[in-house]
Design a protein around this motif. Sequence first.
Motif, PDB file in Angstrom:
ATOM      1  N   ALA A  89      -7.811   7.823  -9.161  1.00 50.66           N
ATOM      2  CA  ALA A  89      -7.125   6.629  -9.849  1.00 50.66           C
ATOM      3  C   ALA A  89      -5.830   5.981  -9.313  1.00 50.66           C
ATOM      4  CB  ALA A  89      -7.359   6.835 -11.478  1.00 50.66           C
ATOM      5  N   LYS A  90      -5.081   7.061  -9.436  1.00 51.57           N
ATOM      6  CA  LYS A  90      -3.550   6.756  -8.754  1.00 51.57           C
ATOM      7  C   LYS A  90      -3.833   6.093  -7.320  1.00 51.57           C
ATOM      8  CE  LYS A  90       0.853   9.269  -7.993  1.00 51.57           C
ATOM      9  NZ  LYS A  90       0.911   9.108  -6.381  1.00 51.57           N
ATOM     10  N   ALA A  91      -4.464   6.852  -6.341  1.00 50.12           N
ATOM     11  CA  ALA A  91      -4.616   6.130  -5.008  1.00 50.12           C
ATOM     12  C   ALA A  91      -5.494   4.754  -5.150  1.00 50.12           C
ATOM     13  CB  ALA A  91      -5.623   7.211  -4.222  1.00 50.12           C
ATOM     14  N   TYR A  92      -6.359   4.623  -6.041  1.00 51.91           N
ATOM     15  CA  TYR A  92      -7.037   3.286  -6.165  1.00 51.91           C
ATOM     16  C   TYR A  92      -5.957   2.117  -6.682  1.00 51.91           C
ATOM     17  CZ  TYR A  92      -9.680  -0.558  -8.453  1.00 51.91           C
ATOM     18  OH  TYR A  92     -10.178  -1.648  -8.743  1.00 51.91           O
ATOM     19  N   MET A  93      -5.138   2.813  -7.713  1.00 51.55           N
ATOM     20  CA  MET A  93      -3.985   1.672  -8.064  1.00 51.55           C
ATOM     21  C   MET A  93      -3.287   1.251  -7.020  1.00 51.55           C
ATOM     22  SD  MET A  93      -2.183   1.787 -11.855  1.00 51.55           S
ATOM     23  CE  MET A  93      -0.994   0.472 -12.411  1.00 51.55           C
ATOM     24  N   ARG A 106      -0.216  -3.927 -14.459  1.00 48.69           N
ATOM     25  CA  ARG A 106      -0.483  -2.904 -15.398  1.00 48.69           C
ATOM     26  C   ARG A 106      -2.037  -2.665 -15.588  1.00 48.69           C
ATOM     27  NH1 ARG A 106       1.216  -7.990 -17.662  1.00 48.69           N
ATOM     28  NH2 ARG A 106       0.211  -8.523 -19.369  1.00 48.69           N
ATOM     29  N   ALA A 107      -2.234  -1.481 -16.081  1.00 49.82           N
ATOM     30  CA  ALA A 107      -3.654  -1.089 -16.164  1.00 49.82           C
ATOM     31  C   ALA A 107      -4.062  -0.642 -17.494  1.00 49.82           C
ATOM     32  CB  ALA A 107      -4.007   0.010 -15.271  1.00 49.82           C
ATOM     33  N   ASP A 108      -5.434  -0.903 -17.642  1.00 45.99           N
ATOM     34  CA  ASP A 108      -6.225  -0.460 -18.874  1.00 45.99           C
ATOM     35  C   ASP A 108      -6.792   0.583 -18.392  1.00 45.99           C
ATOM     36  OD1 ASP A 108      -4.948  -2.433 -20.201  1.00 45.99           O
ATOM     37  OD2 ASP A 108      -6.822  -3.595 -20.697  1.00 45.99           O
ATOM     38  N   ASN A 124      -0.832  -2.384  -3.406  1.00 39.60           N
ATOM     39  CA  ASN A 124      -0.439  -2.744  -1.810  1.00 39.60           C
ATOM     40  C   ASN A 124      -1.185  -3.830  -1.388  1.00 39.60           C
ATOM     41  OD1 ASN A 124       1.378  -0.920  -0.660  1.00 39.60           O
ATOM     42  ND2 ASN A 124      -0.073   0.381  -0.100  1.00 39.60           N
ATOM     43  N   ILE A 125      -2.220  -4.192  -1.779  1.00 38.36           N
ATOM     44  CA  ILE A 125      -3.212  -5.149  -1.100  1.00 38.36           C
ATOM     45  C   ILE A 125      -2.582  -6.765  -1.779  1.00 38.36           C
ATOM     46  CG2 ILE A 125      -5.359  -6.642  -1.427  1.00 38.36           C
ATOM     47  CD1 ILE A 125      -6.710  -3.953  -1.299  1.00 38.36           C
ATOM     48  N   LEU A 126      -2.146  -6.687  -3.002  1.00 39.25           N
ATOM     49  CA  LEU A 126      -1.470  -7.759  -3.739  1.00 39.25           C
ATOM     50  C   LEU A 126      -0.190  -8.118  -2.962  1.00 39.25           C
ATOM     51  CD1 LEU A 126      -1.824  -6.615  -7.506  1.00 39.25           C
ATOM     52  CD2 LEU A 126      -2.839  -8.497  -6.610  1.00 39.25           C
ATOM     53  N   GLY A 134       2.461   6.957 -11.682  1.00 38.15           N
ATOM     54  CA  GLY A 134       2.643   8.295 -12.283  1.00 38.15           C
ATOM     55  C   GLY A 134       1.902   8.114 -13.603  1.00 38.15           C
ATOM     56  N   ALA A 135       2.380   7.245 -14.685  1.00 31.20           N
ATOM     57  CA  ALA A 135       1.765   7.175 -15.872  1.00 31.20           C
ATOM     58  C   ALA A 135       0.184   7.164 -15.915  1.00 31.20           C
ATOM     59  CB  ALA A 135       2.523   5.966 -16.474  1.00 31.20           C
ATOM     60  N   VAL A 136      -0.218   6.542 -15.082  1.00 28.69           N
ATOM     61  CA  VAL A 136      -1.666   6.472 -14.968  1.00 28.69           C
ATOM     62  C   VAL A 136      -2.323   7.978 -14.739  1.00 28.69           C
ATOM     63  CG1 VAL A 136      -3.797   5.810 -13.513  1.00 28.69           C
ATOM     64  CG2 VAL A 136      -2.198   3.883 -14.148  1.00 28.69           C
ATOM     65  N   TYR A 137      -1.796   8.774 -13.890  1.00 25.96           N
ATOM     66  CA  TYR A 137      -2.056   9.886 -13.318  1.00 25.96           C
ATOM     67  C   TYR A 137      -2.265  10.772 -14.642  1.00 25.96           C
ATOM     68  CZ  TYR A 137      -2.277  14.301 -10.951  1.00 25.96           C
ATOM     69  OH  TYR A 137      -2.467  15.711 -10.665  1.00 25.96           O
TER      70      TYR A 137
END
Length: 483
Positions: A170-174, A197-199, A179-181, A225-228
């Motif tokens: 999930a961290k790698a995906y975010m 930000r992510a849900d 990076n794409i943005l 980090g918070a997502v992880y």
Amino acid sequence: MSALNEKYEVIVGLEIHAELSTKTKIFCGCKNAFGAEVNTLCCPVCMGMPGTLPVLNRQVVDYAVTMGHALGCSINRVSKNDRKNYYYPDLPKAYQISQFDVPLCENGSLDILVNGEVKRIGITRIHIEEDAGKLIHDDSFAGSLVDFNRCGVPLIEIVSEPDMRSAEEAKAYMEAITNILLYLGISDAKMQEGSVRADVNVSVRPKGSAEFGTRTEMKNVNSFGAVYRAIQYEANRQMEELEKGGVIEQETRRWDDAKGVNFVLRTKEDAQDYRYFPEPDLLTFVLSEEHVQKLKESVPELPVAKTLRYVKEFGLNQADAELLASSKQRSAFFDACVAFNRCDKKALSNWMIGDVARILNERRIEIDETYLTPEKLTAMVELIENKTISNTAAKTVLEEMFARDCRPKDVVEEKGLAQVSDTGALAAIVKDVLASQTKAVEDYKNGKTNVLGFLVGQCMKASKGQGNPAILREMMEQEIAKL
């Protein structure tokens, strides 16, 4: 914890909200900017005053379609806006203009790199919507105040399939989405300002099971980090609850990163709770095939593809390739250096991710804001390869090229940095170093051969970086053998 991870599989999906870098808001002419004085960037339209009518910002649609192309989505050329109805104090209209059943983009995918492996994550949809306002709480007053500046700020929501199986993925995906943005230039992606930000949706199931478990959602998690940490915590909470014979409830939880825990906010709503219906104040909009194709052609080579190309074509290791590819400006600079085809690609990469990156990071600037050019860096690496200067001297040359508009060979001449290979001149330096470093010499004779690097380093220091290190090493070995 490890025993539970052996027994259960973690399922993760992310809904990433990214603010778009348009000049104005999505449905009005108010400036789209961060950090302005409270309630100074709002008007009757974005505050939802009766009788006002929204007008769709074309740039928002273009940015969303561009992101859709980057993620391999199909584009719905005929699309519409919908009202998502809910009441909250920071939503003055009591509804949010979003998209429901006909999103602009859907059915895409993104390849991410995790532990050296490529994994494909499905993209369910990308749609456009407006942001809500912001509640303000402070010890200086009781209750809550509302800042409407953020009302109507344009967002895209990127919804993934539940294809991630760990916090690492999930961290790698975010990171990849962010990076794409940045590569596309459609968002500043400043997480500290809430631009991304992510849900986070998390569930667990017994390994081998085909059915998903009940998921929970954590809203507005705003750092990698918070997502992880949020996923790790919630997955463990659910596994422990199931082990006790409990049941996982579908609910929205709030992640408190400072405390490292989450807690229940409310029972999770389903789509029907929002009573979606087509936005009556906005027409269905149609994109021409030619315009959609033009936006597709504007998408550059993206970070993961670039990383894999660097590994395959130039023989870089994946970690170095990822570092280079993570920055659009720096990777473009590296590509321009490589295009000259005048020096070793790995040597260029080492300078880019080493001293060049260090100087840029220390000064908090980007490479296109400096005097350094691909031609100059390539010429400097050539000077090292033809043994005109040492790596130590090259560091001085690089600092000068950052400080002023100059060519590397001119710096070498001005500062007398040309490498000395005359054995006669170097012999005296070797003898002086051996005489002053008797303990290191003794250590070398006792089998600690790694001290040779230290001794050569002392010679380089004595020669002010001008000594030829290969010749110094050979002479040092010969002289020690005589002792």
